[in-house]
Design a protein around this motif. Sequence first.
Motif, PDB file in Angstrom:
ATOM      1  N   ASP A  99       0.836  -1.207   0.000  1.00 27.59           N
ATOM      2  CA  ASP A  99       0.000   0.000   0.000  1.00 27.59           C
ATOM      3  C   ASP A  99       0.870   1.256   0.000  1.00 27.59           C
ATOM      4  O   ASP A  99       2.030   1.248   0.424  1.00 27.59           O
ATOM      5  N   GLN A 100       0.290   2.333  -0.469  1.00 32.55           N
ATOM      6  CA  GLN A 100       1.001   3.588  -0.690  1.00 32.55           C
ATOM      7  C   GLN A 100       1.639   4.134   0.590  1.00 32.55           C
ATOM      8  O   GLN A 100       2.770   4.613   0.565  1.00 32.55           O
ATOM      9  N   THR A 101       0.958   4.035   1.712  1.00 37.84           N
ATOM     10  CA  THR A 101       1.480   4.567   2.973  1.00 37.84           C
ATOM     11  C   THR A 101       2.769   3.855   3.370  1.00 37.84           C
ATOM     12  O   THR A 101       3.756   4.493   3.752  1.00 37.84           O
ATOM     13  N   ARG A 102       2.764   2.554   3.278  1.00 37.65           N
ATOM     14  CA  ARG A 102       3.953   1.775   3.640  1.00 37.65           C
ATOM     15  C   ARG A 102       5.115   2.060   2.687  1.00 37.65           C
ATOM     16  O   ARG A 102       6.266   2.181   3.109  1.00 37.65           O
ATOM     17  N   VAL A 103       4.830   2.174   1.400  1.00 42.28           N
ATOM     18  CA  VAL A 103       5.871   2.460   0.408  1.00 42.28           C
ATOM     19  C   VAL A 103       6.444   3.854   0.630  1.00 42.28           C
ATOM     20  O   VAL A 103       7.664   4.047   0.603  1.00 42.28           O
ATOM     21  N   LEU A 104       5.579   4.836   0.866  1.00 38.26           N
ATOM     22  CA  LEU A 104       6.050   6.209   1.104  1.00 38.26           C
ATOM     23  C   LEU A 104       6.963   6.285   2.323  1.00 38.26           C
ATOM     24  O   LEU A 104       8.003   6.959   2.292  1.00 38.26           O
ATOM     25  N   ALA A 105       6.599   5.606   3.401  1.00 39.13           N
ATOM     26  CA  ALA A 105       7.430   5.595   4.611  1.00 39.13           C
ATOM     27  C   ALA A 105       8.797   4.982   4.315  1.00 39.13           C
ATOM     28  O   ALA A 105       9.835   5.489   4.763  1.00 39.13           O
ATOM     29  N   ALA A 106       8.808   3.910   3.532  1.00 34.79           N
ATOM     30  CA  ALA A 106      10.070   3.265   3.175  1.00 34.79           C
ATOM     31  C   ALA A 106      10.919   4.171   2.290  1.00 34.79           C
ATOM     32  O   ALA A 106      12.142   4.264   2.464  1.00 34.79           O
ATOM     33  N   LEU A 107      10.286   4.865   1.348  1.00 37.72           N
ATOM     34  CA  LEU A 107      11.019   5.784   0.472  1.00 37.72           C
ATOM     35  C   LEU A 107      11.631   6.931   1.271  1.00 37.72           C
ATOM     36  O   LEU A 107      12.758   7.357   1.000  1.00 37.72           O
ATOM     37  N   GLN A 108      10.908   7.432   2.260  1.00 39.34           N
ATOM     38  CA  GLN A 108      11.442   8.509   3.104  1.00 39.34           C
ATOM     39  C   GLN A 108      12.662   8.033   3.886  1.00 39.34           C
ATOM     40  O   GLN A 108      13.645   8.766   4.023  1.00 39.34           O
ATOM     41  N   ARG A 109      12.623   6.802   4.389  1.00 37.33           N
ATOM     42  CA  ARG A 109      13.789   6.253   5.101  1.00 37.33           C
ATOM     43  C   ARG A 109      14.985   6.074   4.165  1.00 37.33           C
ATOM     44  O   ARG A 109      16.130   6.071   4.609  1.00 37.33           O
ATOM     45  N   MET A 110      14.713   5.927   2.884  1.00 35.75           N
ATOM     46  CA  MET A 110      15.782   5.787   1.892  1.00 35.75           C
ATOM     47  C   MET A 110      16.255   7.152   1.381  1.00 35.75           C
ATOM     48  O   MET A 110      17.047   7.234   0.444  1.00 35.75           O
ATOM     49  N   SER A 111      15.763   8.245   1.961  1.00 32.62           N
ATOM     50  CA  SER A 111      16.111   9.627   1.589  1.00 32.62           C
ATOM     51  C   SER A 111      15.712   9.972   0.165  1.00 32.62           C
ATOM     52  O   SER A 111      16.366  10.769  -0.506  1.00 32.62           O
ATOM     53  N   TYR A 112      14.621   9.387  -0.282  1.00 33.90           N
ATOM     54  CA  TYR A 112      14.103   9.706  -1.615  1.00 33.90           C
ATOM     55  C   TYR A 112      13.524  11.114  -1.579  1.00 33.90           C
ATOM     56  O   TYR A 112      12.796  11.476  -0.665  1.00 33.90           O
ATOM     57  N   GLU A 113      13.827  11.917  -2.589  1.00 31.54           N
ATOM     58  CA  GLU A 113      13.445  13.327  -2.593  1.00 31.54           C
ATOM     59  C   GLU A 113      12.307  13.658  -3.540  1.00 31.54           C
ATOM     60  O   GLU A 113      12.062  14.820  -3.819  1.00 31.54           O
ATOM     61  N   GLY A 114      11.600  12.675  -4.046  1.00 30.97           N
ATOM     62  CA  GLY A 114      10.548  12.930  -5.019  1.00 30.97           C
ATOM     63  C   GLY A 114       9.190  12.497  -4.533  1.00 30.97           C
ATOM     64  O   GLY A 114       8.991  12.147  -3.371  1.00 30.97           O
ATOM     65  N   GLY A 115       8.246  12.532  -5.445  1.00 31.36           N
ATOM     66  CA  GLY A 115       6.871  12.148  -5.140  1.00 31.36           C
ATOM     67  C   GLY A 115       6.621  10.684  -5.459  1.00 31.36           C
ATOM     68  O   GLY A 115       7.494   9.961  -5.910  1.00 31.36           O
ATOM     69  N   TYR A 116       5.404  10.276  -5.200  1.00 32.11           N
ATOM     70  CA  TYR A 116       4.983   8.903  -5.460  1.00 32.11           C
ATOM     71  C   TYR A 116       3.551   8.987  -5.941  1.00 32.11           C
ATOM     72  O   TYR A 116       2.812   9.825  -5.464  1.00 32.11           O
ATOM     73  N   PRO A 117       3.072   8.256  -6.919  1.00 30.50           N
ATOM     74  CA  PRO A 117       3.514   6.947  -7.359  1.00 30.50           C
ATOM     75  C   PRO A 117       4.613   6.947  -8.412  1.00 30.50           C
ATOM     76  O   PRO A 117       5.285   5.947  -8.579  1.00 30.50           O
ATOM     77  N   THR A 118       4.795   8.037  -9.167  1.00 29.95           N
ATOM     78  CA  THR A 118       5.874   8.024 -10.145  1.00 29.95           C
ATOM     79  C   THR A 118       7.188   8.265  -9.411  1.00 29.95           C
ATOM     80  O   THR A 118       7.371   9.275  -8.763  1.00 29.95           O
ATOM     81  N   MET A 119       8.089   7.300  -9.519  1.00 28.60           N
ATOM     82  CA  MET A 119       9.354   7.389  -8.806  1.00 28.60           C
ATOM     83  C   MET A 119      10.483   7.530  -9.821  1.00 28.60           C
ATOM     84  O   MET A 119      10.518   6.808 -10.818  1.00 28.60           O
TER      85      MET A 119
END
Length: 195
Positions: A99-119
Amino acid sequence: MTGAMMQEKNQRQLEVNEFHNLAGFLSDPPVDQKELFGSLIWIICNSCINTFWNTAKINRQGAGSIEATIQKTKIIVTKAVVREVLRLGDQSHHPTSYDQTRVLAALQRMSYEGGYPTMLKKLFPPYWRLLVHFFLQCIAENKVGFDQLNKTQTSAIVALVNGWDFNFSAFIFDNMKKMLEYPKKKIFMLYPRFI
């Protein structure tokens, strides 16, 4: 027109992308026979891969499979076959998306600087960008656009990084089926290293 003639007329031809479709070899042939064996290996590998994709059809009965004929031998590929051959350590009950919430949290921990769903690969720090790059080159079904990941690819990356269960075998098999489900699009040789 006979059935065989119709089938031949409707058969797709592969769009060969040399960069994406290189077959891997374990080692070089002996130096004194390099010219002979090098070209022979190249011809056999590419011939089998071309034949596989040009004769491949989706069989929707049961769990579904891809069926092709190579040198008069019927080849059947299923999710279970992909799992058995590649030994990715996944199970059939593992998910192929989160789900989007879990993926977004994981992306933030990876220091991703963009939006989602397009990565976008370029918005990761260099050490994660390298992993995403190899993932896109080796496992993703992208023909072009090796900087952008879809939702399923993003789920696969965050699952890989976080050690979450992910059904990579289904991911790969489903991408193979997508190649055959859109007859108006040209197909290219997906996953030549293990077909």
